[in-house]
Enzyme design. Sequence first.
Site, PDB file in Angstrom:
ATOM      1  N   ASP A 314      34.273  31.738  15.589  1.00 42.80           N
ATOM      2  CA  ASP A 314      35.498  32.547  15.598  1.00 42.80           C
ATOM      3  C   ASP A 314      35.673  33.293  14.283  1.00 42.80           C
ATOM      4  O   ASP A 314      35.124  32.911  13.255  1.00 42.80           O
ATOM      5  CB  ASP A 314      36.723  31.664  15.866  1.00 42.80           C
ATOM      6  CG  ASP A 314      36.935  30.628  14.780  1.00 42.80           C
ATOM      7  OD1 ASP A 314      35.931  30.069  14.281  1.00 42.80           O
ATOM      8  OD2 ASP A 314      38.090  30.361  14.409  1.00 42.80           O
ATOM      9  N   GLU A 315      36.450  34.350  14.326  1.00 42.68           N
ATOM     10  CA  GLU A 315      36.899  35.080  13.134  1.00 42.68           C
ATOM     11  C   GLU A 315      35.766  35.406  12.168  1.00 42.68           C
ATOM     12  O   GLU A 315      35.919  35.332  10.951  1.00 42.68           O
ATOM     13  CB  GLU A 315      38.012  34.299  12.425  1.00 42.68           C
ATOM     14  CG  GLU A 315      39.245  34.155  13.295  1.00 42.68           C
ATOM     15  CD  GLU A 315      40.316  33.285  12.687  1.00 42.68           C
ATOM     16  OE1 GLU A 315      41.506  33.575  12.895  1.00 42.68           O
ATOM     17  OE2 GLU A 315      39.978  32.282  12.006  1.00 42.68           O
TER      18      GLU A 315
END
Length: 511
Positions: A314-315
Site C-alpha cells: 500500500d501507499e
Amino acid sequence: MAASVTGAAPAPAASPTPLDRVIPAPASVAPGGSPYRITRGTHIRVDGSRETRGVGEYLATILRSSTGYRLPVTDHGAGGIRLRLAKGPFGAEGYRLDSGRGGVTITAARPAGLFHGVQTLRQLLPAAVEKDTVQPGPWLVAGGTITDTPRYGWRGAMLDVSRHFFTVEQVKRYIDQLTLYKINKLHLHLSDDQGWRIAIDSWPRLASHGGSTEVGGGPGGFYTKADYKEIVRYAASRYLEVVPEIDMPGHTNAALASYADLNCDGIAPPLYTGTEVGFSSLCVGKDITYDFVDDVIRELAALTPGEYLHIGGDEAHSTSHEDYVKFMDRVQPIVAKYGKTVVGWHQLTGASPAKGALAQYWGLDGTSAEEKARVVKAAQSGTGLILSPADRVYLDMKYTEETPLGLSWAGYVEVRRSYDWDPGAYLPGVPGGAVRGVEAPMWSETLENSGHIEFMAFPRLPGVAELGWSAAATHDWSRYKVRLAAQAERWDALGIGYYRSPQVPWGSTGR
C-alpha cells in the site's frame, strides 16, 4: 415474613443468560428445558485426543478462579460439561451446544469448533466468571441448543506493532480478547517506516537498528525469533493463525536506514519517528533488493506455520507504477517458493495478483470508482478479498471529534457505523465466493499501551467479529446494540477499558 418486617425486598431469583444473548449471533438457537448449574461436583469430560483435552484445560482454567471449584478434566464419568469430537455438519469451526439439567455438551468435528463453543459457553455464564477471585455464583447455563457455523473463514484483527512496539505479553492480552469473539486470524504488521520488529539473522541491523525507535522517538523494540514463536504458539493455542506482514516496496524507511545498499543512491536515510506516509521505497532495480526480500521471507516463513504471508504493497507513492508491477512480479513467486500464500493490500490488484492471492481492501465509501473497479475485476478473475474498509473497521479511527486517541483521515467511526454494513454486498459486482471475510486493523500512530488498544477496540471489535461469523440475516442494529450493552459487565470483569458510546444502551440487560 422477615422481609416485610425489615423492609428489605427479597433477592431476585437468579436467571441464566438467554441463549440468543451472545456475540457473534449464533446460526440457530432453540431455547428450552431446565438450565444446567455448575457446582462443586462438576467435571469437564473430554475424549482421548490431546487437542480436546487442551480445550478442556483452557475452560477449566477460566472457571476455576471465579467459581473456586476443582473442575477436574477427565475422560470418564457422566454429566457435567462434556467436550466431544464427532462427525457432523459443523465444518472446520462450527459446533453444537446442548444444555439441560444433566449437563452441557459441546460437539464439533474439529478442535477449533470445540474452542469456539467454549467461547459461547463463557458468554452464557455470568460475567463474574471472568474474574480472578472467587465469586458467589450461581453458575447457570440456560437450557436448549445452539447450532453454529461461521459465515466466513477469515475473521481477522490486525495489530500494528511498528509505529509503536507492543511486547509479547501485550500481544497475548489482545489475543485473549480476540478469542472471546471467535476471531481466527491475527495479522501482525511487523515492519514500517518507524520500526522493524522481527529479528532476521541474515540482516541483523533490521532489528538492532531499524527496531530501535518508534513514533515520537521512544526506544522501540523487536521480537527475537523465540519471542515471535511464543506469540505464534500462544495464538495457536487459542485457534488463531498468525499472518505476518512485511510491508513493501513502500513503508520501508526502517529497512532503508539499516542497510544503505537497499537505497538506489546507496545512502541510508536517518531513522524516522513521524507519521507521514508514502515517502520511502526499496530500490526496485537492484538485485540486492530481491536477495533481501528472499532472505526475509525465507526466515519469516520458517517461523510461521500458517498458510499466509502478507507483503503489504500500500501507499507506495515513491515507486512508479511500472516499478511497482515489476517488484510484485518478482516478489510474489518468492512467497510461493517458501510455501506461503500471498496476501497484499488491495493496491496489489494494480499489478498482477498471483494465483490464489488475497487482496485486503481498505478503501472508503468515497474511494474512486476506478480503484473499486480494479478490485472488483480482480475478484471476478479469482483473487479473494478480505474486507477492511477504513471508514468502517479501522479500529484506530476516532469515534467522534472528542475521542482522545486515534486518527480521523477516514472520518469518524462510531459503533453503529462499524457494524451496520454487509461484507457480502459491500462492493457491487464482487462474486459472493470471492469475499473470504473481514478484518479489523488497529494502526498505532497514537496508541502506546494495552489500555489504548482496548479503548479503541471496544466496543467496535465484537461487531466486526459478528459481521465475519454470523449470517447476514442476523445483522440488526436495534437488537445487536442490546446484546452489545450486555457485554460491558464482562469487559469490566476482564479489566477492559472501553468507550461508552451514546449509541449503545449501557446498563440495559434487555431482560
